[in-house]
Design a protein around this motif. Structure first.
Motif, short mmCIF file in Angstrom:
data_model
loop_
_atom_site.label_atom_id
_atom_site.label_comp_id
_atom_site.label_asym_id
_atom_site.label_seq_id
_atom_site.Cartn_x
_atom_site.Cartn_y
_atom_site.Cartn_z
N SER A 54 0.83 -1.20 0.00
CA SER A 54 0.00 0.00 0.00
C SER A 54 0.88 1.25 0.00
N MET A 58 0.98 3.96 -2.95
CA MET A 58 0.56 5.34 -2.65
C MET A 58 1.66 6.34 -3.00
N GLU A 62 1.24 9.40 -5.54
CA GLU A 62 1.59 10.79 -5.18
C GLU A 62 2.41 11.42 -6.30
N THR A 68 -2.47 11.57 -1.22
CA THR A 68 -2.80 10.42 -0.36
C THR A 68 -2.51 10.77 1.10
N HIS A 69 -2.92 9.86 1.99
CA HIS A 69 -2.69 10.07 3.43
C HIS A 69 -1.28 9.64 3.86
N TYR A 154 -10.20 11.25 -9.20
CA TYR A 154 -9.04 10.56 -8.60
C TYR A 154 -9.13 9.04 -8.83
N ILE A 158 -6.38 6.89 -10.63
CA ILE A 158 -5.68 5.82 -9.90
C ILE A 158 -5.76 4.53 -10.72
N PHE A 180 -11.68 7.40 0.53
CA PHE A 180 -11.15 8.76 0.55
C PHE A 180 -11.54 9.44 1.86
N VAL A 189 -8.28 13.40 0.08
CA VAL A 189 -7.08 12.58 -0.21
C VAL A 189 -7.46 11.11 -0.18
N LEU A 190 -6.66 10.30 -0.87
CA LEU A 190 -6.82 8.84 -0.83
C LEU A 190 -6.36 8.36 0.54
#
Ligand code: ADP
Ligand code: UDP
Length: 237
Positions: A54, A58, A62, A68-69, A154, A158, A180, A189-190
């Motif tokens: 993950s 991510m 980005e 993203t988080h 998004y 993605i 999200f 953000v994701l």
């Protein structure tokens, strides 16, 4: 960053507070569930793979301009993320018919769509995550019209990024689920994770399933499948 109290334990991850109110630590478990929690089990090593995968995906997203988080991987199983207020929608993108789509419409698994599809489910375990039309989501103030547009933009972006990347790994991206959230300033953000728990991944040559369907459908070789997709990802990232 100091880990503080546990805020939540979910089916696949634990969430901890930190000494910064804008950050959380997520900790990935080996616990696996399916069919809204009815089937339970363990996939040994899954937490380590899902955490790493993950985070790598991510970081790639980005770079492609998707916020993203993700902040920092802290250990095998733990990652520092930006705290968000989760939009309670499971956002599902599909390239090929499978799972609930095939069942609902009577379409054989493997039917390749002309264009990718998107659908939303209301994230609510008690109700069994029912499908939710975007007008219903807006009417219920789950998200604004503008937020839904951002999420769709998004999610399809993605899909293009991940589909191309997985193809390089000899893997077909069949479908996947995203979540999200809103940062303090309202920016979308994701969040959550992208992993074989939340995606369908088929071997491009053999069609073999390399994802959580091996657990859901008792196909065996679950750990090997997770290890195989992780190996291919690290060779190509
Ligand atoms: P579940 O709640 O479905 O059992 P998990 O075990 O994966 O799922 O638990 C992780 C929880 O953390 C989920 O409810 C998810 O929506 C939430 N979450 C993921 N990322 C963030 C984030 N950046 N900020 C706040 N909550 C998050
Ligand atoms: N998915 C998920 N969490 C859910 C439901 C679905 O991560 O609560 C993922 C699932 O792994 C698959 C995609 O979303 O990659 C589409 O799942 P589907 O709607 O076909 O449901 P399922 O067959 O899992 O019931």
């Amino acid at each position: 960053m100091t880990k503080r109290e546990q805020l939540y334990e979910g089916k696949a991850k634990k969430v901890f507070a930190t000494d910064d109110p804008e950050f959380l630590i997520v900790s990935y478990k080996d616990d696996a569930t399916a069919f809204n929690g009815l089937k339970k089990g363990t996939i040994i090593g899954k937490g380590v793979i899902n955490n790493r995968m993950s985070n790598l995906l991510m970081q790639r997203l980005e770079k492609a301009g998707i916020p993203t988080h993700f902040i920092k991987e802290l250990s095998d199983r733990e990652t520092l993320v930006k705290k968000v207020s989760i939009v309670p929608l499971e956002v599902i993108v599909r390239n090929i018919a499978a799972g609930s789509f095939s069942k609902r419409y009577g379409v054989e698994e493997g039917f390749v769509f002309e264009t990718p599809t998107i659908e939303f489910s209301y994230k609510n375990d008690e109700l069994g995550d029912p499908l939710m039309d975007e007008y219903h989501a807006i009417a219920m103030k789950i998200a604004t019209e503008e937020e839904i547009e951002t999420i769709k933009k998004y999610a399809f972006g993605i899909n293009e990024q991940l589909k191309a990347f997985w193809a390089e790994c000899g893997v077909i991206l069949v479908d996947f689920k995203l979540e999200f959230g809103r940062l303090m300033d309202g920016k979308i953000v994701l969040a959550d994770e992208i992993s074989p728990d939340t995606s369908r991944l088929w071997d491009s040559k053999t069609g073999e399933k390399l994802d959580k369907d091996r657990f859901r459908r008792d196909l065996g070789g679950v750990e090997d499948a997770y290890a195989e997709v992780m190996k291919r990802l690290t060779e190509h990232i």
